[in-house]
Design an enzyme around this catalytic site. Structure first.
Site, PDB file in Angstrom:
ATOM      1  N   PHE A  11       5.482   7.065  -1.312  1.00  0.00           N
ATOM      2  CA  PHE A  11       5.801   7.465  -2.680  1.00  0.00           C
ATOM      3  C   PHE A  11       6.619   8.740  -2.748  1.00  0.00           C
ATOM      4  CE2 PHE A  11       1.869   5.062  -3.426  1.00  0.00           C
ATOM      5  CZ  PHE A  11       2.267   4.253  -4.481  1.00  0.00           C
ATOM      6  N   ASP A  12       7.632   8.705  -3.592  1.00  0.00           N
ATOM      7  CA  ASP A  12       8.100   9.925  -4.221  1.00  0.00           C
ATOM      8  C   ASP A  12       7.030  10.312  -5.240  1.00  0.00           C
ATOM      9  OD1 ASP A  12       9.982  11.930  -5.318  1.00  0.00           O
ATOM     10  OD2 ASP A  12       9.972  10.569  -7.036  1.00  0.00           O
ATOM     11  N   VAL A  13       6.879  11.598  -5.500  1.00  0.00           N
ATOM     12  CA  VAL A  13       5.825  12.058  -6.406  1.00  0.00           C
ATOM     13  C   VAL A  13       6.390  12.521  -7.741  1.00  0.00           C
ATOM     14  CG1 VAL A  13       3.971  13.741  -6.737  1.00  0.00           C
ATOM     15  CG2 VAL A  13       4.322  12.680  -4.493  1.00  0.00           C
TER      16      VAL A  13
END
Length: 240
Positions: A11-13
């Site tokens: 994931f990108d956050v």
């Protein structure tokens, strides 16, 4: 291709799990309230995207909470507002408090039952630790820009993530990279041959907001408007 084909979600956050655009606009309010001309929300976000991306490119080893004050000062200069360095630093500290999207915790809680969950974030360890308290799950891997010494979309961030995942027994074809940003995440995912899922948080808005225009639009294997939509799609794949 199905969501259930994969073993790990990376994931990108900020922008995907956390509503960084709202966090930015709120954190910049002490500055934007003093600008003499009218600024739309997208004016603010697009200017921020330029200075953030430029600063990341020129000083890739700078921690995110140290980088954001520079962005704040560049914005103040562009908008002709005098600011103190203390004001700039306050903005840098704000990122650890930016809010999660309403659907994020429930979706992650569901997905954790079926996948390894891994973070590949353009933040530092201190900033992410604040964010992590609001995400509701334990991640199986946390790889920050501080760990790598550069920021996405630089190659080394993805090199690092793929190498660390292999150490955990997860190969590249078993990873689904899940993100909002075409510039930071999907373009390099295409380059690295990673399967990818676009969480299109800006589906009801035009432009790219707080991320740079990627130029030619990257390809993606899945598209959902929220993390909860992704979780529901996975649930629909399971035997009844």
């Amino acid at each position: 291709m199905k969501l259930s084909d994969f073993k790990a979600l990376t994931f990108d956050v900020y922008g995907t799990l956390l509503d960084w655009e709202t966090g930015m606009v709120t954190g910049l309010k002490p500055l934007t309230d003093r600008v003499s001309r009218s600024l739309s929300r997208d004016d603010i976000l697009e200017a921020h995207a330029f200075y953030e991306s430029t600063t990341q490119r020129y000083t890739p080893s700078k921690k995110y909470y140290e980088l954001l004050p520079v962005v704040y000062r560049r914005l103040a200069e562009e908008w002709n507002v005098e600011v103190t360095w203390e004001e700039c630093e306050a903005y840098g500290r704000s990122a650890r408090h930016w809010p999660a999207f309403d659907d994020t915790i429930e979706a992650l809680t569901y997905l954790k039952k079926h996948f390894k969950l891994v973070v590949l974030t353009n933040t530092d360890n201190l900033t992410f630790s604040g964010a992590n308290t609001r995400l509701g799950v334990h991640f199986d891997g946390v790889y920050t820009a501080e760990d790598v010494g550069s920021y996405k979309p630089f190659d080394r961030n993805f090199d690092y993530m793929i190498e660390m995942m292999a150490r955990q027994g997860i190969q590249k074809h078993e990873i689904l990279h899940t993100a909002e940003s075409m510039f930071h995440d999907h373009a390099p995912a295409n380059k690295y041959g990673l399967s990818n899922c676009w969480i299109y948080r800006r589906h009801d808005k035009s432009g790219f907001g707080a991320t740079m225009n990627p130029g030619e639009m990257p390809k993606y294997d899945f598209q959902f408007n929220s993390m909860m939509d992704m979780a529901k799609a996975h649930q629909a794949e399971l035997p009844s």
